[in-house]
Scaffold this motif. Sequence first.
Motif: not given
Length: 256
Positions: A12-33
Motif C-alpha cells: 500500500r505505501h509503495e503504490l499509494g494503495q488505500n482500501f475501501l471501507v465504506d460500504r455505501h461507496v462500494v455499493a455506489r461504485i458497483a452500481a455504476l458498472v
Amino acid sequence: MPSSSRRAFGGRHELGQNFLVDRHVVARIAALVPPGPVLELGAGDGALTRQLAVRAGDVTAVELDPGRAAGLRRALGRRVRVVQADMLRFRFDAAVPNVVSNVPFGITTPVLRHLLAQGAWTTAVLLLQWEVARKRAAVGGTTLLTASWWPWYEFGLAGRVPASAFRPRPGVDGGILVIRRRQEPLVPPAERVAYQRLLREAFRGDRLLPAIRRAVPAPHRWLAAQGLDEWARPRELTAEMWAALYEAASPRRRNR
C-alpha cells in the motif's frame, strides 16, 4: 505479511494503495458498472469484489499480492475467478466488457495508459484521486492524456469520495471516473498514432495557434470556424474540435 514481502509485491505505501471501507461507496461504485461480465483490477482485500460477486455475470479479480489473492480464493470460492497478476501487464479478455478498479494512487497514469490501449472493454469505472479524476474528465479544461484518447472514449466524473472512506486514510479525497468507449469513433482507430502525434505538437506551447500554423491551411480561419480566437489554448478544445483539427491537418483527407 512481512514488510519485506509487501515491498516485493508493491504494498500500500509503495503504490499509494488505500482500501475501501465504506460500504455505501462500494455499493455506489458497483452500481455504476453495467450488467455483464466484469474485470476488477487490483482487488486488494475484496471490498468491491464481494459486492460484484452478488451480481449476475462472471467476475474476474486481478490482484498482485499472492497472499491477498489466496485470501480472495478462500473467501469467494467459485463465485469469482481470482488471477494473481500485475494489472499493468494483464491482457484483457474480449468477452469481458466492463472494468472496475480502486486504482492505487501511485500508479494512476500507467494504469490509465494500459487500460486505454486495450481494445476489449466497453465501460470502465475507476476510483482515482479527486483532482486526477477531474482532470481526466476535462473539468476546467482538458489535458494531453485525455485529449489523446477522446476520439475513442468519453470521460465522465461520477462523484467525489471522501478520504474517510479509505484505510489507510489518504491525504486527499477520491473521485469516480467513468470511461465509455464511443460506438462511433471521431477519428478512425487506424489513425491513432498520427492523431496523437498532432496532439503532442499542439500541447507543446501555451497557445494553440503557433503549433498549428504549419499543419493547418488558414489557421486563423479554422480557429474562427470553431469559435476560437488566436489566443486559444489547447486545454480549451473539445473532443469534436480536436477531431476537426486532425481532419484539417491531414493532407490525405484534404486532397480527397
